[in-house]
Design an enzyme around this catalytic site. Structure first.
Site, PDB file in Angstrom:
ATOM      1  N   LYS A 165       0.854  -1.382   0.448  1.00 30.59           N
ATOM      2  CA  LYS A 165       0.223   0.179   0.157  1.00 30.59           C
ATOM      3  C   LYS A 165       0.700   1.374  -0.045  1.00 30.59           C
ATOM      4  CE  LYS A 165      -3.416  -0.187   2.755  1.00 30.59           C
ATOM      5  NZ  LYS A 165      -3.940  -0.344   3.813  1.00 30.59           N
TER       6      LYS A 165
ATOM      7  N   TYR B 233      10.975 -34.264 -20.141  1.00 30.81           N
ATOM      8  CA  TYR B 233       9.893 -34.760 -20.232  1.00 30.81           C
ATOM      9  C   TYR B 233       8.805 -34.152 -18.286  1.00 30.81           C
ATOM     10  CZ  TYR B 233       8.973 -39.356 -18.901  1.00 30.81           C
ATOM     11  OH  TYR B 233       8.836 -40.496 -18.666  1.00 30.81           O
TER      12      TYR B 233
ATOM     13  N   ARG C 274       3.513 -48.807 -18.013  1.00 27.20           N
ATOM     14  CA  ARG C 274       4.236 -49.501 -17.045  1.00 27.20           C
ATOM     15  C   ARG C 274       3.048 -50.838 -16.501  1.00 27.20           C
ATOM     16  NH1 ARG C 274       3.505 -47.110 -11.064  1.00 27.20           N
ATOM     17  NH2 ARG C 274       1.577 -47.792 -11.223  1.00 27.20           N
TER      18      ARG C 274
ATOM     19  N   ARG D 290      -2.970   3.342   8.832  1.00 30.28           N
ATOM     20  CA  ARG D 290      -3.608   2.068   7.907  1.00 30.28           C
ATOM     21  C   ARG D 290      -2.822   1.130   7.324  1.00 30.28           C
ATOM     22  NH1 ARG D 290      -4.616   4.607   2.116  1.00 30.28           N
ATOM     23  NH2 ARG D 290      -6.144   2.610   1.920  1.00 30.28           N
TER      24      ARG D 290
ATOM     25  N   SER E 225      12.348 -42.941 -15.705  1.00 30.14           N
ATOM     26  CA  SER E 225      11.291 -42.339 -15.674  1.00 30.14           C
ATOM     27  C   SER E 225      11.289 -42.127 -13.717  1.00 30.14           C
ATOM     28  CB  SER E 225      10.440 -42.547 -16.342  1.00 30.14           C
ATOM     29  OG  SER E 225       8.759 -41.964 -15.545  1.00 30.14           O
TER      30      SER E 225
ATOM     31  N   ARG F 244      -0.882 -47.268 -15.638  1.00 31.60           N
ATOM     32  CA  ARG F 244      -1.415 -47.816 -14.553  1.00 31.60           C
ATOM     33  C   ARG F 244      -1.866 -49.498 -15.001  1.00 31.60           C
ATOM     34  NH1 ARG F 244      -2.335 -42.775 -12.985  1.00 31.60           N
ATOM     35  NH2 ARG F 244      -0.444 -41.784 -10.685  1.00 31.60           N
TER      36      ARG F 244
ATOM     37  N   MET G   1      -6.150  -7.123   7.827  1.00 34.58           N
ATOM     38  CA  MET G   1      -5.573  -6.792   9.208  1.00 34.58           C
ATOM     39  C   MET G   1      -6.180  -5.099   9.224  1.00 34.58           C
ATOM     40  SD  MET G   1      -1.576  -7.413   9.404  1.00 34.58           S
ATOM     41  CE  MET G   1      -1.306  -5.813   7.566  1.00 34.58           C
TER      42      MET G   1
ATOM     43  N   GLY H 288       9.794 -42.077 -10.518  1.00 34.43           N
ATOM     44  CA  GLY H 288       9.060 -42.377  -9.967  1.00 34.43           C
ATOM     45  C   GLY H 288       8.338 -41.400  -8.791  1.00 34.43           C
ATOM     46  N   THR H 289       8.573 -39.827  -8.638  1.00 30.92           N
ATOM     47  CA  THR H 289       9.289 -39.720  -7.481  1.00 30.92           C
ATOM     48  C   THR H 289       8.407 -39.728  -6.175  1.00 30.92           C
ATOM     49  OG1 THR H 289       7.361 -37.719  -8.513  1.00 30.92           O
ATOM     50  CG2 THR H 289      10.164 -37.598  -8.784  1.00 30.92           C
ATOM     51  N   ASN H 290       6.776 -40.417  -6.301  1.00 33.38           N
ATOM     52  CA  ASN H 290       6.359 -40.525  -5.105  1.00 33.38           C
ATOM     53  C   ASN H 290       6.584 -41.915  -4.651  1.00 33.38           C
ATOM     54  OD1 ASN H 290       4.082 -40.195  -3.313  1.00 33.38           O
ATOM     55  ND2 ASN H 290       3.055 -42.051  -4.607  1.00 33.38           N
ATOM     56  N   ASP H 291       7.497 -42.159  -5.266  1.00 34.75           N
ATOM     57  CA  ASP H 291       8.306 -43.707  -4.276  1.00 34.75           C
ATOM     58  C   ASP H 291       9.513 -43.323  -4.186  1.00 34.75           C
ATOM     59  OD1 ASP H 291       6.857 -45.899  -3.295  1.00 34.75           O
ATOM     60  OD2 ASP H 291       5.913 -46.529  -5.395  1.00 34.75           O
TER      61      ASP H 291
ATOM     62  N   HIS I 253     -15.859  -9.305   1.336  1.00 36.10           N
ATOM     63  CA  HIS I 253     -14.937  -9.828   1.867  1.00 36.10           C
ATOM     64  C   HIS I 253     -14.702 -11.875   1.170  1.00 36.10           C
ATOM     65  CE1 HIS I 253     -12.480 -12.641   5.466  1.00 36.10           C
ATOM     66  NE2 HIS I 253     -11.458 -11.739   4.206  1.00 36.10           N
TER      67      HIS I 253
ATOM     68  N   GLU J 169      12.976 -45.533  -9.048  1.00 37.18           N
ATOM     69  CA  GLU J 169      12.059 -44.998  -7.755  1.00 37.18           C
ATOM     70  C   GLU J 169      12.694 -45.313  -6.547  1.00 37.18           C
ATOM     71  OE1 GLU J 169       7.841 -46.072  -8.532  1.00 37.18           O
ATOM     72  OE2 GLU J 169       9.083 -47.895  -9.100  1.00 37.18           O
TER      73      GLU J 169
ATOM     74  N   CYS K   7       7.277 -39.063 -13.390  1.00 33.80           N
ATOM     75  CA  CYS K   7       5.929 -39.681 -14.237  1.00 33.80           C
ATOM     76  C   CYS K   7       5.649 -39.272 -11.923  1.00 33.80           C
ATOM     77  CB  CYS K   7       5.436 -40.389 -13.997  1.00 33.80           C
ATOM     78  SG  CYS K   7       6.183 -42.348 -13.849  1.00 33.80           S
TER      79      CYS K   7
ATOM     80  N   ARG L 148      -3.317  -1.421  -6.613  1.00 35.66           N
ATOM     81  CA  ARG L 148      -2.321  -2.679  -6.378  1.00 35.66           C
ATOM     82  C   ARG L 148      -3.488  -3.595  -7.445  1.00 35.66           C
ATOM     83  NH1 ARG L 148      -5.620  -4.447  -0.709  1.00 35.66           N
ATOM     84  NH2 ARG L 148      -7.473  -4.496  -1.419  1.00 35.66           N
TER      85      ARG L 148
ATOM     86  N   GLY M 138      -8.279  -7.012   3.623  1.00 38.33           N
ATOM     87  CA  GLY M 138      -8.844  -7.288   5.495  1.00 38.33           C
ATOM     88  C   GLY M 138      -8.253  -7.811   6.435  1.00 38.33           C
TER      89      GLY M 138
HETATM   90  P1  ADP Z   1      -7.096  -2.316   4.149  1.00 38.07           P
HETATM   91  O1  ADP Z   1      -6.240  -2.847   3.891  1.00 38.07           O
HETATM   92  O2  ADP Z   1      -8.132  -3.554   4.543  1.00 38.07           O
HETATM   93  O3  ADP Z   1      -8.454  -1.764   2.620  1.00 38.07           O
HETATM   94  P2  ADP Z   1      -7.406   0.606   3.895  1.00 38.07           P
HETATM   95  O4  ADP Z   1      -6.533   0.727   4.476  1.00 38.07           O
HETATM   96  O5  ADP Z   1      -7.271   0.591   2.808  1.00 38.07           O
HETATM   97  O6  ADP Z   1      -7.487  -1.190   4.535  1.00 38.07           O
HETATM   98  O7  ADP Z   1      -8.361   1.581   4.724  1.00 38.07           O
HETATM   99  C1  ADP Z   1      -9.638   1.134   4.546  1.00 38.07           C
HETATM  100  C2  ADP Z   1     -10.798   2.125   4.511  1.00 38.07           C
HETATM  101  O8  ADP Z   1     -10.636   3.168   4.603  1.00 38.07           O
HETATM  102  C3  ADP Z   1     -10.804   1.948   2.990  1.00 38.07           C
HETATM  103  O9  ADP Z   1     -11.680   2.057   1.944  1.00 38.07           O
HETATM  104  C4  ADP Z   1      -9.843   3.368   2.399  1.00 38.07           C
HETATM  105  O10 ADP Z   1     -10.500   3.866   1.304  1.00 38.07           O
HETATM  106  C5  ADP Z   1     -10.559   3.890   3.999  1.00 38.07           C
HETATM  107  N1  ADP Z   1      -9.297   5.414   4.171  1.00 38.07           N
HETATM  108  C6  ADP Z   1      -7.890   4.877   4.624  1.00 38.07           C
HETATM  109  N2  ADP Z   1      -7.781   6.264   4.783  1.00 38.07           N
HETATM  110  C7  ADP Z   1      -8.022   7.012   3.632  1.00 38.07           C
HETATM  111  C8  ADP Z   1      -8.191   8.375   4.484  1.00 38.07           C
HETATM  112  N3  ADP Z   1      -6.494   8.837   4.298  1.00 38.07           N
HETATM  113  N4  ADP Z   1      -9.514   9.271   3.415  1.00 38.07           N
HETATM  114  C9  ADP Z   1     -10.265   8.532   3.597  1.00 38.07           C
HETATM  115  N5  ADP Z   1     -10.265   6.852   3.148  1.00 38.07           N
HETATM  116  C10 ADP Z   1      -8.989   6.653   4.191  1.00 38.07           C
HETATM  117 MG    MG Z   2      -7.919  -1.032   1.041  1.00 37.55          MG
HETATM  118 MG    MG Z   3       6.266 -46.672  -7.728  1.00 34.36          MG
END
Ligand code: ADP
Ligand code: MG
Ligand code: MG
Length: 892
Positions: free
Chosen positions: A22, A857, A614, A92, A769, A558, A103, A771-774, A452, A750, A837, A336, A101
């Site tokens: 980020k 192969y 085989r 953030r 060939s 087989r 952290m 036979g990587t399992n055995d 989510h 093998e 294989c 991202r 989501g």
């Molecule tokens: P996550 O990694 O869980 O997406 P973010 O850090 O991106 O968390 O933030 C969660 C939400 O808060 C996002 O929708 C983001 O756009 C909003 N947000 C984060 N910082 C700001 C900011 N400075 N102003 C307005 N909205 C923000």
């Molecule tokens: Mg975000």
């Molecule tokens: Mg075998």
């Protein structure tokens, strides 16, 4: 002292390890002049320091943060904690690898009882100011103080009920103010201290909380699933707030530059007017489709479209963007690479090449092959659908059937017990992740395509239907109701993540189809790859499917699988029961035409390509009934007074034989070529069947390339002897035609001794060939079933082993044996063919290894052939120079 806090304007995209994804994105966009609210990033190194300091923020670090804060105040013309012109910031999280989501983030930091009044005065919008403050209390309460979300949600619901208002939007300034009082009381009661009015304490605690969230439970589960290293740590971004909750000209949303489900080139996303931050993804209010924004706020939409195209060209990939509109003005808060389904990944990669944004090689490199599996997912057989139970959003494609469960723990528990489950929730939260992993698919009644559940399911390639609003989910009664029908926990249900349909009961699934884009991409892969991709196929159906998917022959057939059908098993058993050679030959004469027909079919399907057969491998007891079963049958016959019958005599003989065949350790017992040498008739019959099939096919003008593979050789003499027999069978059956059929005889490597003495064995082998399992079992001394059922999981959890060696080829041990055998073998026979294989042949890492080890192969199951072709191309590309670094974003 090394610098631990960077302004966005000081960083760049390439510093992802240091600034987190980020932070690096915010930096890159800031430098390019995109509308990003100013701020700074506390590095991942600072996070590691926090943990080294016994989970405390070093004072020197906070001082550094404060000095950047002073800069930010200057920049904004506001002061942190100043009621006259308060600076508000978000804190953030931002790890190196995106963990959506997982952290925590806190918004509106810097509000207290005084500054909130200042904000109200300044904006002339007290409703807005109080809304911001109650959000801060709520987020601070749950993220920093760990107070259960329900403690805040409940009073809010109660207030709405009391006021007779359905939505948050309808609440007034006074309402929010009341709630602020209630929330402060909740905080004091739950944490034992008042919400800090000192904004610097707020900031310090918030930064610490983000660092701490790196080690919370759900983040730990996610890291394990996606193999994200523990030591990576998270960065923290402190950023000036912009407000999407300032009224009718404001809003917030998320956006993919292309459709993440099917890859179509069209902005795809959702937004909410008069909302802040997580509102869109939380699934509490159903958001509007992004296209509506073009009508609602045309100027902002046009800016957004432009920015999306710019970011995509710059990052040379589809982007996932977060934006906020404050009184008509657009701000970008995050970008991202967007998570996408495999189907979308392929289409986007191919489209980007055709739009001139990336090269073919980049497209191939971009594909996450482990994900391609999903593409070959089955869908619902349309003719099977009688009645749709409910319909929701097609959030992640693929179809699944399973038994209904209503919580993640139950999903995990049932999943562990080997049951197939579909997890149903009103909406999922990151805490549900272990349930989503355990389930065949996920179904939610609320939340949009970017909720989510949807994001996580797409990332894992699991089917998901969400926002299925007509569902009534009763988690108390554990029932699910829609369209007048009710299902209970444990009932079967099916979901189709490609169309959003939900069907009661189980359904027949149809085969996957290969899209034009995938065909194109596979074509490019074939142009660059060096490894040949063969398939493991025992039946003509498998062989046909594999050929359709691009297999260049059969690397492992087989033959024992040909004996397990109900029609053949009794013949096989009579062979095993035979007391003398005469009886044995009689049974074999009955098996021969069956085998011959099997081989003919395979040769026809693989016309022009090699077919590696085989010879019989497993110990004979595998063809016999279980001893307990036989004893029960004997008992039943005795009870029925039939101890003298024909059947009872057969059961007696079977019992006797099964006892004779019993081995203490069948894995190391009489199987493979050991069986072939002791009972020559069996391999004789198989060789004869193969050459008869060859002859027949030659007469049909089919191009046959038979390769006969002897399993479990550990000493050159074993192969020497068997090869003589096979050659003489060829002589007898083919006679004159022998010259027009270049068959090969080779062996599986093998047993470790075979690898060690490869030079001797190569004298009698045309191919090796692995036979990587055995080979893995015997190199490690692990019996796979025992290991996986007992200590291997523990080993992986405790990090004794990085990977399960039965899934990812162990490069150091097993790999060393392979490399050595190849080297030795080629010294004796420069043209010796080598391959792998077994399951490893379809695993990406293992394929990379095979390429680097110079094998010819890999052979894998039919559905993994496309994946293997792309992985083989990636292996070849890895040898070439890395792709160029993206140039700077063109501004303007
Ligand atoms: P996550 O990694 O869980 O997406 P973010 O850090 O991106 O968390 O933030 C969660 C939400 O808060 C996002 O929708 C983001 O756009 C909003 N947000 C984060 N910082 C700001 C900011 N400075 N102003 C307005 N909205 C923000
Ligand atoms: Mg975000
Ligand atoms: Mg075998």
């Amino acid at each position: 002292m090394e610098k631990r806090v960077y302004k966005f304007s000081e960083g760049q995209a390439a510093w992802k390890e240091l600034l987190g994804g980020k932070g690096a994105g915010l930096a890159e966009m800031t430098r390019a002049g995109l509308p990003v609210p100013p701020g700074f990033t506390v590095t991942t190194e600072a996070c590691r320091q926090y943990y080294r300091h016994g989970r405390r923020l070093p004072d020197s670090l906070f001082a550094e943060i404060e000095s950047q804060l002073a800069w930010l105040e200057e920049e904004r013309g506001q002061r942190f904690g100043d009621p006259a012109r308060p600076l508000l910031v978000s804190v953030r999280s931002g790890s190196v690898t995106s963990m959506p989501g997982m952290m925590d983030t806190i918004l509106n930091l810097g509000l207290n009882d005084e500054t909130v009044e200042g904000l109200a005065r300044l904006t002339g919008n007290p409703r807005f100011a109080y809304d911001c403050y109650r959000r801060l209390l709520q987020m601070y309460g749950s993220v920093v103080l760990g107070i259960a979300a329900i403690r805040f949600e409940h009073p809010l619901e109660q207030l709405k009920e009391e006021r007779g208002l359905p939505s948050d939007q309808d609440l007034s300034a006074e309402d929010w103010k009341r709630l602020i009082g209630i929330f402060q009381a909740v905080i004091a009661e739950e944490s034992g201290e008042a919400f800090p009015q000192d904004v610097r304490i707020q900031l310090r605690r918030a930064v610490e909380a983000v660092f701490r969230s790196w080690s919370n439970n759900r983040a730990a589960v996610y890291r394990k699933l996606h193999r994200i290293p523990e030591e990576q740590g998270t960065a923290v971004n402190v950023q000036a707030m912009v407000f999407g909750n300032m009224g009718g000209q404001s809003g917030t949303g998320v956006l993919f530059t292309r459709n993440p489900s099917d890859g179509e080139k069209r902005l795809f996303g959702e937004y909410l007017m008069n909302a802040q931050g997580e509102d869109v993804v939380a699934g509490t209010r159903t958001p509007s489709e992004i296209a509506r924004l073009a009508v609602e706020l045309p100027d902002a939409y046009a800016r957004l479209e432009e920015t999306a195209a710019l970011l995509e060209r710059h990052y040379r990939d589809m982007q996932d963007i977060e934006f906020t509109i404050e009184q008509g003005e657009l701000f970008i808060l995050q970008t991202r690479s967007g998570k996408r389904t495999a189907q979308a990944a392929v289409r986007i990669a191919v489209d980007l090449v055709q739009e001139g944004i990336i090269a073919k090689e980049d497209a191939l490199r971009q594909i996450d092959v482990t994900h391609l599996n999903q593409l070959l997912h089955r869908g619902i057989d349309e003719s099977e659908i009688v009645r749709v139970f409910a319909a929701g959003l097609p959030a992640s494609p693929g179809a699944a059937s399973g038994q209904l469960v209503f919580d993640a723990d139950m999903a995990e528990e049932w999943g562990k017990a080997g049951r197939k489950v579909v997890l149903v929730r009103t909406e999922t939260t990151p805490e549900d992740i272990h349930g989503v992993i355990a389930a065949e698919g996920t179904l939610t009644s609320r939340g949009g395509m970017t909720s989510h559940a949807a994001v996580v399911a797409r990332g894992m390639g699991k089917p998901c239907v969400c926002g299925c609003e007509e569902l009534l989910v009763d988690t108390e009664a554990r029932t699910l109701t829609a369209r007048g029908e009710t299902l209970a926990e444990g009932d079967w249900i099916s979901i189709d993540g490609s169309t959003g349909r939900v069907v009661a009961g189980t359904l027949k699934l149809r085969e996957a189809v290969i899209s034009d884009e995938l065909r194109t991409l596979l074509g490019w892969a074939d142009e660059v790859k060096r490894l040949r991709v063969l398939t493991n196929a025992d039946t003509p159906q498998d062989a046909r499917k594999a050929r359709e998917l691009g297999a260049e022959g059969i690397g492992l057939c087989r033959t024992e699988h040909m004996f397990f059908s109900p029609a053949r098993l009794p013949v096989m058993q009579s062979l095993i029961l035979a007391d003398n050679e005469e009886e044995r030959r009689h049974a074999l004469r009955r098996l021969l035409p069956m085998q011959q027909a099997d081989f003919e079919e395979l040769f026809r399907v693989m016309d022009g390509l090699p077919v590696t057969i085989r010879l019989l491998d497993p110990p004979l007891h595998e063809f016999m009934p279980k001893l307990e079963e036989l004893l029960k049958r004997r008992e039943a016959l005795a009870r029925a007074g039939a101890s003298d019958s024909e059947e009872a005599r057969l059961v007696e003989r079977l019992i006797h034989k099964v006892k004779l065949l019993h081995e203490t350790n069948p894995m190391l017992g009489q199987r493979g070529c050991r069986l072939g040498i002791v009972f020559p008739e069996i391999y004789d019959m198989q060789a004869e069947a193969i050459f008869r099939a060859v002859l027949r096919c030659l007469h049909e003008s089919i191009e046959v390339h038979p390769e006969i593979m002897v399993p479990l050789v550990g000493h050159a003499n074993e192969l020497k002897k068997l090869r003589e027999w096979i050659d003489s069978a060829a002589e007898q059956v083919l006679g004159e035609e022998r010259r027009s059929c270049a068959y090969r005889v080779g062996t599986m490597i093998e047993v470790p001794r075979a690898a060690l003495t490869a030079a001797q064995i190569a004298r009698y082998a045309d191919f090796f060939s692995f036979g990587t399992n055995d080979l893995t079992q015997m190199t490690y001394g692990f019996s796979r079933d025992d290991a996986e059922g007992k200590f291997l999981t523990h080993y992986l959890d405790a990090k004794v082993l990085e990977d399960n060696p039965f899934q990812v080829l162990d490069p150091d041990g097993v790999g060393q044996l392979i490399e050595m055998a190849v080297r030795q073998g080629r010294q004796v026979k420069p043209k010796l063919r080598t391959g792998v294989c077994g399951e490893h042949g379809g695993d990406k890492e293992s394929i990379l290894f095979c390429h680097d080890a110079g094998l010819d192969y890999v052979s894998c199951s039919p559905y993994r052939v496309p994946l293997a072709r792309i992985a083989a191309a990636q292996a070849a590309l890895r040898e070439r120079a890395d792709c160029p670094v993206p140039e700077a974003i063109p501004t303007g």
